[in-house]
Design a protein around this motif. Sequence first.
Motif, PDB file in Angstrom:
ATOM      1  N   LEU A  90       0.841  -1.185   0.000  1.00 23.52           N
ATOM      2  CA  LEU A  90       0.000   0.000   0.000  1.00 23.52           C
ATOM      3  C   LEU A  90       0.881   1.241   0.000  1.00 23.52           C
ATOM      4  N   THR A  91       0.512   2.203  -0.795  1.00 27.36           N
ATOM      5  CA  THR A  91       1.210   3.482  -0.805  1.00 27.36           C
ATOM      6  C   THR A  91       0.211   4.597  -0.570  1.00 27.36           C
ATOM      7  N   ASP A  92       0.586   5.556   0.237  1.00 25.46           N
ATOM      8  CA  ASP A  92      -0.296   6.673   0.571  1.00 25.46           C
ATOM      9  C   ASP A  92      -0.144   7.777  -0.467  1.00 25.46           C
ATOM     10  N   VAL A  93      -1.266   8.211  -1.012  1.00 22.13           N
ATOM     11  CA  VAL A  93      -1.306   9.261  -2.035  1.00 22.13           C
ATOM     12  C   VAL A  93      -2.160  10.406  -1.515  1.00 22.13           C
ATOM     13  N   ALA A  94      -1.624  11.613  -1.596  1.00 18.92           N
ATOM     14  CA  ALA A  94      -2.355  12.802  -1.160  1.00 18.92           C
ATOM     15  C   ALA A  94      -3.052  13.450  -2.353  1.00 18.92           C
ATOM     16  N   PHE A  95      -4.319  13.802  -2.161  1.00 21.23           N
ATOM     17  CA  PHE A  95      -5.102  14.546  -3.147  1.00 21.23           C
ATOM     18  C   PHE A  95      -5.451  15.891  -2.517  1.00 21.23           C
ATOM     19  N   ILE A  96      -5.011  16.970  -3.141  1.00 17.65           N
ATOM     20  CA  ILE A  96      -5.228  18.306  -2.591  1.00 17.65           C
ATOM     21  C   ILE A  96      -5.958  19.145  -3.635  1.00 17.65           C
ATOM     22  N   LEU A  97      -7.088  19.703  -3.245  1.00 15.85           N
ATOM     23  CA  LEU A  97      -7.836  20.621  -4.096  1.00 15.85           C
ATOM     24  C   LEU A  97      -7.638  22.031  -3.566  1.00 15.85           C
ATOM     25  N   THR A  98      -7.099  22.884  -4.420  1.00 19.86           N
ATOM     26  CA  THR A  98      -6.904  24.280  -4.041  1.00 19.86           C
ATOM     27  C   THR A  98      -7.327  25.153  -5.213  1.00 19.86           C
ATOM     28  N   GLY A  99      -8.281  26.021  -4.958  1.00 22.07           N
ATOM     29  CA  GLY A  99      -8.820  26.807  -6.056  1.00 22.07           C
ATOM     30  C   GLY A  99      -9.500  25.897  -7.067  1.00 22.07           C
ATOM     31  N   ASN A 100      -9.030  25.951  -8.287  1.00 23.59           N
ATOM     32  CA  ASN A 100      -9.575  25.111  -9.350  1.00 23.59           C
ATOM     33  C   ASN A 100      -8.590  24.049  -9.781  1.00 23.59           C
ATOM     34  N   ARG A 101      -7.612  23.740  -8.935  1.00 20.12           N
ATOM     35  CA  ARG A 101      -6.560  22.804  -9.302  1.00 20.12           C
ATOM     36  C   ARG A 101      -6.543  21.598  -8.358  1.00 20.12           C
ATOM     37  N   LEU A 102      -6.039  20.506  -8.916  1.00 21.21           N
ATOM     38  CA  LEU A 102      -5.795  19.280  -8.152  1.00 21.21           C
ATOM     39  C   LEU A 102      -4.292  19.075  -8.044  1.00 21.21           C
ATOM     40  N   VAL A 103      -3.834  18.755  -6.841  1.00 20.77           N
ATOM     41  CA  VAL A 103      -2.432  18.419  -6.599  1.00 20.77           C
ATOM     42  C   VAL A 103      -2.389  17.021  -5.995  1.00 20.77           C
ATOM     43  N   THR A 104      -1.585  16.155  -6.581  1.00 18.15           N
ATOM     44  CA  THR A 104      -1.386  14.812  -6.025  1.00 18.15           C
ATOM     45  C   THR A 104       0.075  14.659  -5.636  1.00 18.15           C
ATOM     46  N   ILE A 105       0.288  14.032  -4.492  1.00 18.89           N
ATOM     47  CA  ILE A 105       1.644  13.768  -3.987  1.00 18.89           C
ATOM     48  C   ILE A 105       1.755  12.271  -3.756  1.00 18.89           C
ATOM     49  N   ARG A 106       2.712  11.643  -4.399  1.00 14.73           N
ATOM     50  CA  ARG A 106       2.867  10.188  -4.259  1.00 14.73           C
ATOM     51  C   ARG A 106       4.347   9.826  -4.319  1.00 14.73           C
ATOM     52  N   TYR A 107       4.647   8.715  -3.649  1.00 18.55           N
ATOM     53  CA  TYR A 107       6.017   8.222  -3.598  1.00 18.55           C
ATOM     54  C   TYR A 107       6.093   6.804  -4.170  1.00 18.55           C
ATOM     55  N   ALA A 108       5.208   6.520  -5.082  1.00 17.09           N
ATOM     56  CA  ALA A 108       5.172   5.223  -5.744  1.00 17.09           C
ATOM     57  C   ALA A 108       4.518   5.420  -7.103  1.00 17.09           C
ATOM     58  N   GLU A 109       4.424   4.338  -7.861  1.00 19.15           N
ATOM     59  CA  GLU A 109       3.848   4.391  -9.208  1.00 19.15           C
ATOM     60  C   GLU A 109       2.672   3.421  -9.322  1.00 19.15           C
ATOM     61  N   PRO A 110       1.535   3.718  -8.678  1.00 16.81           N
ATOM     62  CA  PRO A 110       0.354   2.871  -8.889  1.00 16.81           C
ATOM     63  C   PRO A 110      -0.048   2.882 -10.361  1.00 16.81           C
ATOM     64  N   LYS A 111      -0.446   1.745 -10.865  1.00 18.95           N
ATOM     65  CA  LYS A 111      -0.766   1.628 -12.283  1.00 18.95           C
ATOM     66  C   LYS A 111      -1.951   2.488 -12.674  1.00 18.95           C
ATOM     67  N   SER A 112      -2.827   2.777 -11.722  1.00 17.01           N
ATOM     68  CA  SER A 112      -4.008   3.581 -12.038  1.00 17.01           C
ATOM     69  C   SER A 112      -3.617   4.970 -12.531  1.00 17.01           C
ATOM     70  N   PHE A 113      -2.537   5.542 -12.007  1.00 15.06           N
ATOM     71  CA  PHE A 113      -2.107   6.866 -12.461  1.00 15.06           C
ATOM     72  C   PHE A 113      -1.611   6.812 -13.897  1.00 15.06           C
ATOM     73  N   ALA A 114      -0.860   5.775 -14.225  1.00  8.72           N
ATOM     74  CA  ALA A 114      -0.385   5.635 -15.600  1.00  8.72           C
ATOM     75  C   ALA A 114      -1.549   5.416 -16.557  1.00  8.72           C
ATOM     76  N   LEU A 115      -2.539   4.644 -16.148  1.00  6.33           N
ATOM     77  CA  LEU A 115      -3.712   4.410 -16.991  1.00  6.33           C
ATOM     78  C   LEU A 115      -4.500   5.701 -17.200  1.00  6.33           C
ATOM     79  N   PHE A 116      -4.653   6.476 -16.140  1.00  5.95           N
ATOM     80  CA  PHE A 116      -5.414   7.713 -16.247  1.00  5.95           C
ATOM     81  C   PHE A 116      -4.693   8.728 -17.133  1.00  5.95           C
ATOM     82  N   THR A 117      -3.376   8.846 -16.971  1.00  2.51           N
ATOM     83  CA  THR A 117      -2.609   9.774 -17.797  1.00  2.51           C
ATOM     84  C   THR A 117      -2.670   9.388 -19.263  1.00  2.51           C
ATOM     85  N   ALA A 118      -2.559   8.081 -19.538  1.00  4.47           N
ATOM     86  CA  ALA A 118      -2.652   7.621 -20.924  1.00  4.47           C
ATOM     87  C   ALA A 118      -4.036   7.892 -21.507  1.00  4.47           C
TER      88      ALA A 118
END
Length: 325
Positions: A90-118
């Motif tokens: 398990l890896t902890d991923v931070a999701f931060i909403l500020t204004g109209n932007r999303l910020v994610t902070i992660r220290y691993a490479e979950p496959k879901s992020f690669a799938l979403f970016t693609a």
Amino acid sequence: MIRACRNRGDAEIILPGEPPQSLDPDILWLDLVNPDREEELLVEGLLGIPLPTRDELKDIEPSSRLYVEEGGVYMTASLVWKVETGLPELTDVAFILTGNRLVTIRYAEPKSFALFTAALHRAGVNYRTGAELMARLLETVADRTAEILEVTVARIDALAADVFVDQKTAKRRPPRYLEDKLIDIAGHQRLVSKTRDSLVSLSRLVSFFRALPLIRHDQEAGELLRIVSRDVQSLSEHAAFVSGNITFMLDASLGLINVEQNAIIKIFSIASVVFLPPTLVASVYGMNFQFMPELNWNYGYALALLLMLLSAVIPFLFFRWKGWL
């Protein structure tokens, strides 16, 4: 590394490289992957909000994982990764909403992020808000979790076919075959356990996210989160069902191992009972008493051998008649 994603789906790398003085208005997502202190300070300066540290992401208290502070919404979820290696974590991923932007902070490479970016690059969807983009990202995370469970179920079915075989096939299995299968069962149980922990974390995050005032005014994002919440609930129930099947597999495998061990012990027990009477006869005529009439018989030796043979054959036939062999 800092990856910036625009509202139309294309992305660029901010760091490494020349740090910008400000962010373009069409940048909706900043993805921080293994950020160092320099990158964290840059993003804090660009957005005007503090970023949680790696140690703070590991805090399990709800007030430390889901909160609103200084104009930002901070949410942390635990995602499964390293599934293909056989040692999922398990890896902890931070999701931060500020204004109209999303910020994610992660220290691993979950496959879901690669799938979403693609998918962003292929679809070319023009997102309106960071909340909508995050809802789509959570939808991809749920889809990836469903894929993990589907693959696990297929592997468990194949494992069950190997364990529960007919008797003829079982006799041709190598030694310690079932003991080796216990390791595979433990690996599947670890994966499902990590997946269930991740789903619990996602469920808390989605519930918190849906209750935010900004979601109440974003109908599309709210509808996406409603679907994600329903998917997470269904996946949690399915993961519990899969976990029950794995527990049954474990109990059944241990039962089969006990049956095999009992069969071996039964063979030794029957062998000892069959050879006990001949041993008794041989012991009697092996005594060195001076007066033993049978020792002077012409056919005493042959009769003793016949007696030992009959004393072994009769118990054997009795066991076969009782169905113990």
